[in-house]
Design an enzyme around this catalytic site. Structure first.
Site, PDB file in Angstrom:
ATOM      1  N   LYS A 161     -32.224  13.283 -26.994  1.00 44.33           N
ATOM      2  CA  LYS A 161     -32.369  13.028 -25.557  1.00 44.33           C
ATOM      3  C   LYS A 161     -31.025  13.230 -24.892  1.00 44.33           C
ATOM      4  O   LYS A 161     -30.021  12.677 -25.329  1.00 44.33           O
ATOM      5  CB  LYS A 161     -32.872  11.599 -25.354  1.00 44.33           C
ATOM      6  N   GLU A 213     -37.432  12.005 -18.301  1.00 38.27           N
ATOM      7  CA  GLU A 213     -37.471  10.555 -18.092  1.00 38.27           C
ATOM      8  C   GLU A 213     -36.852  10.149 -16.761  1.00 38.27           C
ATOM      9  O   GLU A 213     -35.734  10.572 -16.442  1.00 38.27           O
ATOM     10  CB  GLU A 213     -36.723   9.892 -19.266  1.00 38.27           C
ATOM     11  N   ASP A 238     -39.252   4.833 -17.127  1.00 37.33           N
ATOM     12  CA  ASP A 238     -38.458   3.798 -17.790  1.00 37.33           C
ATOM     13  C   ASP A 238     -38.214   2.692 -16.760  1.00 37.33           C
ATOM     14  O   ASP A 238     -38.983   1.705 -16.696  1.00 37.33           O
ATOM     15  CB  ASP A 238     -37.141   4.439 -18.307  1.00 37.33           C
ATOM     16  N   LYS A 262     -39.136  -0.742 -23.138  1.00 36.61           N
ATOM     17  CA  LYS A 262     -37.976  -1.511 -23.594  1.00 36.61           C
ATOM     18  C   LYS A 262     -38.365  -2.972 -23.430  1.00 36.61           C
ATOM     19  O   LYS A 262     -38.554  -3.432 -22.293  1.00 36.61           O
ATOM     20  CB  LYS A 262     -36.751  -1.228 -22.720  1.00 36.61           C
TER      21      LYS A 262
HETATM   22  O1  OSB Z   1     -32.035   4.895 -19.627  1.00 39.63           O
HETATM   23  O2  OSB Z   1     -32.650   4.777 -21.625  1.00 39.63           O
HETATM   24  C1  OSB Z   1     -31.803   4.557 -20.773  1.00 39.63           C
HETATM   25  C2  OSB Z   1     -28.668   3.047 -22.399  1.00 39.63           C
HETATM   26  C3  OSB Z   1     -28.283   2.135 -21.436  1.00 39.63           C
HETATM   27  C4  OSB Z   1     -29.008   2.067 -20.264  1.00 39.63           C
HETATM   28  C5  OSB Z   1     -30.129   2.891 -20.071  1.00 39.63           C
HETATM   29  C6  OSB Z   1     -30.527   3.782 -21.037  1.00 39.63           C
HETATM   30  C7  OSB Z   1     -29.758   3.885 -22.209  1.00 39.63           C
HETATM   31  C8  OSB Z   1     -30.036   4.847 -23.273  1.00 39.63           C
HETATM   32  C9  OSB Z   1     -29.494   4.480 -24.633  1.00 39.63           C
HETATM   33  O3  OSB Z   1     -30.559   5.928 -23.101  1.00 39.63           O
HETATM   34  C10 OSB Z   1     -30.523   4.420 -25.679  1.00 39.63           C
HETATM   35  C11 OSB Z   1     -30.013   3.792 -26.940  1.00 39.63           C
HETATM   36  O4  OSB Z   1     -29.888   2.536 -27.018  1.00 39.63           O
HETATM   37  O5  OSB Z   1     -29.785   4.541 -27.888  1.00 39.63           O
HETATM   38 MG    MG Z   2     -33.979   5.781 -19.593  1.00 39.23          MG
END
Ligand code: OSB
Ligand code: MG
Length: 373
Positions: A161, A213, A238, A262
């Protein structure tokens, strides 16, 4: 079980790689770690709020405040026999899902330990391994990005990603696609675009991405449906999904074809599982997102991702992708097949290194406060 003691501590850990998104960059991570003690057992949870209100309005400071003043007092001294009761007790408190989730996670761990069951099974999970993907921040140069991707693919990660923002999008994805034509690839914009940017998404539509995303507003569902109608590539939400009702609404109006769950963002594992169930009933796959968690939060995420409708690799990378030394033993390691194993011991199934936690601790308090000698 009667909750006897709740401990709140703030820790700081250095990240192995600086992590840059469209909303900012970080080289260290601060986390509130919650510990709950009852009947000789201990449960742990981690709060995913950031240092500042950039990903969502919650911060380390607001979550500590809400945990100390409003959430912990509703559990301390109370009998809690199911995770759902935690949600009932928190119901009068509006918002603050990350603070709520941190304490709910600790109770899940505690109750699963009391039952002698791995958290994954306690939740209804079926898998014993989960597919591991990697989320790569914005890099200082395209060469640095290609090299980083090459390194992660060499380790066996199953999906890449890329974080994007205006100026670091089509050109970058084109170069990555050219170099890695077959890699399962997706992008995450963290709300950096508007509907007017349709031209960018039309171009991204040609790179066979798994999904795009959260391209639009952090709290938007409606405009995402307008964008989704114009693209072949699935959108994934998200930031704007907080509840099962949000998920139902988004799917009803066609805002996305995938949801990133999440558990920290949605107030805990009860709501996370409800979102999973809504999507499953509609044939929509989900995957487990991450917030650069320590091993404690990662263990809860991995347990959740063992549920059957987690059909895409998550942002669930090995401990060493984030931290030189994790706070749990054993740390999460990438299996040769690009998966993480779901721990099989009771509760989160890993032990917490309290000595290391002490060394990382910036502040510490207990509820009730220790009695004067
Ligand atoms: O948008 O998914 C997100 C990390 C901090 C805040 C938001 C995001 C993220 C990541 C990290 O994409 C994903 C991970 O923990 O590997
Ligand atoms: Mg995200």
């Amino acid at each position: 079980m009667r909750i006897e003691r709740i401990e709140l501590r703030t820790i700081r850990m250095d990240l192995v790689h600086r992590f840059e998104t469209s909303f900012g960059a970080e080289s260290t991570r601060h986390a509130v770690i919650v510990r709950v003690d009852a009947g000789g057992l201990t449960g742990y949870g981690e709060c995913v709020a950031g240092l500042g209100p950039w990903y969502s309005y919650e911060t380390v400071g607001t979550s500590l405040h809400v945990l100390r003043e409003y959430l912990a007092p509703r559990l301390i001294g109370q009998d809690v026999d199911s995770p759902e009761q935690v949600g009932d007790r928190f119901a009068p408190i509006r918002g603050h899902p990350m603070a709520k989730a941190a304490l709910e996670f600790a109770v899940w761990d505690l109750l699963a330990r009391a039952a002698g069951t791995p958290l994954a099974r306690f939740l209804g999970g079926e898998r014993d391994r989960v597919d591991s993907g990697v989320s790569i921040g914005i890099q200082p140069s395209l060469d640095a990005l290609l090299e980083r991707i090459d390194g992660f693919l060499g380790q066996g990660y199953r999906r890449v990603k890329l974080k994007i923002k205006p100026g670091w999008d089509v050109r970058v994805v084109a170069a990555v696609r050219e170099r890695f034509p077959d890699v399962p690839l997706m992008v995450d914009a963290n709300s950096a675009y508007r509907l007017d940017d349709l031209d960018v998404f039309r171009q991204l539509d040609d790179f066979d991405l798994l999904m795009i995303e959260q391209p639009l507003g952090h709290d938007d569902i409606y405009e995402h449906s307008k964008l989704q109608a114009r693209l072949r590539t699935r959108l994934c939400l998200d930031e704007s999904i907080h509840t099962a009702a949000d998920a139902r609404f988004a799917l009803e109006i066609g805002s996305c074809g995938v949801i990133n769950i999440k558990p920290g963002r949605v107030g805990g594992l009860v709501e996370a599982r409800a979102i999973h169930d809504v999507c499953r009933a509609r044939g929509i796959p989900v995957w487990c997102g991450g917030m650069l968690e320590t091993g404690i939060g990662r263990a809860h995420n991995v347990a959740l991702a063992s549920l059957p409708n987690f059909r895409l690799p998550g942002d669930l990378s090995a401990s060493d992708r984030y931290y030189a030394r994790d706070v749990i033993d054993p740390p999460f390691a990438l299996n040769p097949d690009g998966t993480l194993s779901v721990p099989s011991g009771p509760g989160i199934g890993v032990s917490v290194d309290e000595e290391l936690l002490d060394r990382l601790t910036l502040s510490h308090e207990t509820i009730p406060p220790p009695r004067a000698p």
